[in-house]
Design a protein around this motif. Structure first.
Motif, PDB file in Angstrom:
ATOM      1  N   ARG A  56       1.369   4.833   3.551  1.00  0.00           N
ATOM      2  CA  ARG A  56       1.606   3.709   4.457  1.00  0.00           C
ATOM      3  C   ARG A  56       1.997   2.469   3.655  1.00  0.00           C
ATOM      4  O   ARG A  56       1.504   2.247   2.547  1.00  0.00           O
ATOM      5  CB  ARG A  56       0.355   3.419   5.272  1.00  0.00           C
ATOM      6  CG  ARG A  56      -0.018   4.552   6.236  1.00  0.00           C
ATOM      7  CD  ARG A  56      -1.315   4.274   6.948  1.00  0.00           C
ATOM      8  NE  ARG A  56      -2.418   4.097   5.995  1.00  0.00           N
ATOM      9  CZ  ARG A  56      -3.684   3.938   6.383  1.00  0.00           C
ATOM     10  NH1 ARG A  56      -3.998   3.895   7.666  1.00  0.00           N
ATOM     11  NH2 ARG A  56      -4.632   3.799   5.477  1.00  0.00           N
ATOM     12  N   ALA A  57       2.868   1.657   4.244  1.00  0.00           N
ATOM     13  CA  ALA A  57       3.380   0.484   3.537  1.00  0.00           C
ATOM     14  C   ALA A  57       2.259  -0.460   3.122  1.00  0.00           C
ATOM     15  O   ALA A  57       2.265  -1.001   2.014  1.00  0.00           O
ATOM     16  CB  ALA A  57       4.388  -0.253   4.419  1.00  0.00           C
ATOM     17  N   ARG A  58       1.255  -0.648   3.996  1.00  0.00           N
ATOM     18  CA  ARG A  58       0.178  -1.598   3.672  1.00  0.00           C
ATOM     19  C   ARG A  58      -0.666  -1.139   2.485  1.00  0.00           C
ATOM     20  O   ARG A  58      -1.338  -1.940   1.851  1.00  0.00           O
ATOM     21  CB  ARG A  58      -0.722  -1.800   4.899  1.00  0.00           C
ATOM     22  CG  ARG A  58      -1.558  -0.597   5.255  1.00  0.00           C
ATOM     23  CD  ARG A  58      -2.349  -0.826   6.507  1.00  0.00           C
ATOM     24  NE  ARG A  58      -3.269   0.287   6.783  1.00  0.00           N
ATOM     25  CZ  ARG A  58      -3.973   0.413   7.894  1.00  0.00           C
ATOM     26  NH1 ARG A  58      -3.861  -0.502   8.859  1.00  0.00           N
ATOM     27  NH2 ARG A  58      -4.784   1.445   8.070  1.00  0.00           N
ATOM     28  N   ASP A  59      -0.614   0.170   2.189  1.00  0.00           N
ATOM     29  CA  ASP A  59      -1.374   0.695   1.051  1.00  0.00           C
ATOM     30  C   ASP A  59      -0.566   0.680  -0.243  1.00  0.00           C
ATOM     31  O   ASP A  59      -1.116   0.451  -1.324  1.00  0.00           O
ATOM     32  CB  ASP A  59      -1.838   2.130   1.336  1.00  0.00           C
ATOM     33  CG  ASP A  59      -2.786   2.193   2.526  1.00  0.00           C
ATOM     34  OD1 ASP A  59      -3.613   1.270   2.664  1.00  0.00           O
ATOM     35  OD2 ASP A  59      -2.696   3.155   3.305  1.00  0.00           O
ATOM     36  N   VAL A  60       0.725   0.935  -0.145  1.00  0.00           N
ATOM     37  CA  VAL A  60       1.524   1.108  -1.346  1.00  0.00           C
ATOM     38  C   VAL A  60       2.225  -0.176  -1.796  1.00  0.00           C
ATOM     39  O   VAL A  60       2.484  -0.366  -2.985  1.00  0.00           O
ATOM     40  CB  VAL A  60       2.552   2.246  -1.136  1.00  0.00           C
ATOM     41  CG1 VAL A  60       3.733   1.787  -0.303  1.00  0.00           C
ATOM     42  CG2 VAL A  60       3.020   2.805  -2.483  1.00  0.00           C
ATOM     43  N   VAL A  61       2.524  -1.100  -0.853  1.00  0.00           N
ATOM     44  CA  VAL A  61       3.251  -2.322  -1.220  1.00  0.00           C
ATOM     45  C   VAL A  61       2.489  -3.169  -2.245  1.00  0.00           C
ATOM     46  O   VAL A  61       3.076  -3.633  -3.239  1.00  0.00           O
ATOM     47  CB  VAL A  61       3.607  -3.146   0.031  1.00  0.00           C
ATOM     48  CG1 VAL A  61       4.066  -4.555  -0.357  1.00  0.00           C
ATOM     49  CG2 VAL A  61       4.713  -2.441   0.813  1.00  0.00           C
ATOM     50  N   PRO A  62       1.155  -3.407  -2.062  1.00  0.00           N
ATOM     51  CA  PRO A  62       0.441  -4.175  -3.100  1.00  0.00           C
ATOM     52  C   PRO A  62       0.530  -3.542  -4.493  1.00  0.00           C
ATOM     53  O   PRO A  62       0.641  -4.248  -5.498  1.00  0.00           O
ATOM     54  CB  PRO A  62      -1.014  -4.188  -2.601  1.00  0.00           C
ATOM     55  CG  PRO A  62      -0.909  -3.976  -1.129  1.00  0.00           C
ATOM     56  CD  PRO A  62       0.257  -3.062  -0.945  1.00  0.00           C
TER      57      PRO A  62
END
Length: 394
Positions: free
Chosen positions: A238-244
């Motif tokens: 998921r983007a919220r997990d991998v973006v950071p």
């Protein structure tokens, strides 16, 4: 390992004598004595701290350390390495090799015609060859950074281990991992601003102090979020997990591009990739991630390959042209050093032309020689290439 190390030092010493110079016995003994505190560290870990884990990583580190010490001894013993006039130092070594060949292979009559003693042709004892004596003293060894940096490193390793066996310290690192990464940007940015030719504080590259905090921070974030990363759709987290993670992984690339150091960028990329693969073990994710990394590496390699190698593959020069235009000259330089370090590029090659012209303009004698003929320019180009870039890698 110590036995192989000793054999390596003896080989380097013999090779030096064949080339007309003497390597330092004091330096070799100093390097070998460094293994004593290393042995003490092993005994302390196994007996006092009762370490019962896997020793593979530790053993690998010591193996690399041993190779590094040997290569360092080889380089710094060679009078050409620190010579102001590398061409003259190189010629001295060639003269020593020629003299040995003549003494061992020419008959007495031929030697007498050359003004040499008419001795019979026979293999010479190494001690009979003329040599430049080593000036490295015991005081040099005792005060050298090459003596104290390894010892301080072993002490630092022991302190780090003492902290990292405590759960409270590991939890603190995990809770503050992102802050640790952000704080390391401050000295890194300062080092980049003050660095000269990619170096700061003498011979140190600016990112050396930042490597460990960056990796500790990244490992801490992965430890806290690896379960979230396991929730994927077709292998994509998921983007919220991998973006950071992507944002943090990109931070050290800014100074790398600012200083155009492709080697350090590869080290950080490899470390991040390894940590991510350890944290995330689902096959769809692993295949997608590894495939993406290989694709990026392939694009870089295609763009950085020397022109003559590209031309061996149909259509490759056309594909590589836009990539090559975006790559810094330093990256193309590194690829040439890796692939063909003994053969300099033409003085007209874009990434080499500036360095070549600077060296020639600085020395009027070189400039006069280069203008005499294409053959002489080729000879000058070889000397400048090894003096400025290629001696150590080659």
């Amino acid at each position: 390992m110590v036995a192989f190390e000793i054999a390596g030092y003896v080989s380097i010493h013999r090779a030096g004598l064949l080339r007309g110079y003497e390597t330092s016995t004091i330096g070799a003994v100093r390097d070998l004595l460094v293994f004593l505190p290393l042995l003490a560290l092993v005994i302390w870990l196994s007996r006092s701290m009762r370490f019962a884990g896997n020793w593979i990583l530790f053993t690998t580190a010591i193996l690399l350390f041993s190779i590094g010490m040997l290569v360092q001894y080889r380089l710094y013993s060679d009078p050409e390495y620190n010579a102001r006039n590398k061409a003259a130092a190189r010629e001295e070594k060639m003269d020593a090799l020629r003299t040995r060949y003549i003494m061992e292979n020419y008959d007495p009559a031929k030697k007498q015609l050359m003004g040499l003693p008419p001795t019979p042709a026979q293999p010479l004892d190494l001690n009979q060859l003329p040599r430049r004596e080593s000036t490295y003293s015991l005081w040099n060894a005792l005060t050298s950074s090459y003596t104290w940096i390894p010892i301080l490193s072993f002490i630092t390793c022991a302190l780090a281990y003492s902290f990292c066996v405590r759960d409270g310290f590991l939890l603190w690192l995990q809770r503050n991992s992102f802050i640790i990464v952000l704080f390391t940007l401050l000295p890194l940015a300062a080092a980049v601003v003050t660095s000269s030719a990619g170096k700061t504080l003498g011979n140190m590259t600016p990112w050396e102090p930042a490597k460990i905090p960056f990796l500790v921070g990244f490992a801490g974030i992965l430890t806290a979020r690896y379960k979230d990363l396991a929730e994927t759709y077709w292998g994509i987290p998921r983007a919220r997990d991998v973006v950071p993670l992507l944002v943090m992984a990109m931070l050290p690339f800014v100074p790398f591009f600012a200083l155009k150091d492709f080697g350090q960028m590869l080290i950080f990329s490899g470390a991040y990739t390894t940590l991510y693969l350890v944290a995330v073990r689902r096959w769809p994710q692993l295949l997608l991630f590894v495939g993406s990394v290989l694709l990026v590496i392939s694009i870089l390699v295609v763009g950085a390959l020397p022109r003559d190698i590209q031309e061996e593959v149909p259509l490759l020069p056309t594909i590589a042209k836009p990539i090559q235009a975006m790559l810094p000259a330093r990256i193309q330089q590194r690829f040439h050093l890796w692939l063909d370090g003994f053969d300099p590029p033409s003085p007209e090659v874009s990434w080499w032309k500036k360095d070549y012209q600077e060296a020639v303009n600085k020395d009027p004698n070189l400039k006069d020689l280069a203008e005499q003929s294409p053959a002489m320019q080729k000879s000058v180009n070889v000397d400048v290439w090894f003096d400025k870039l290629a001696f150590q890698p080659a």
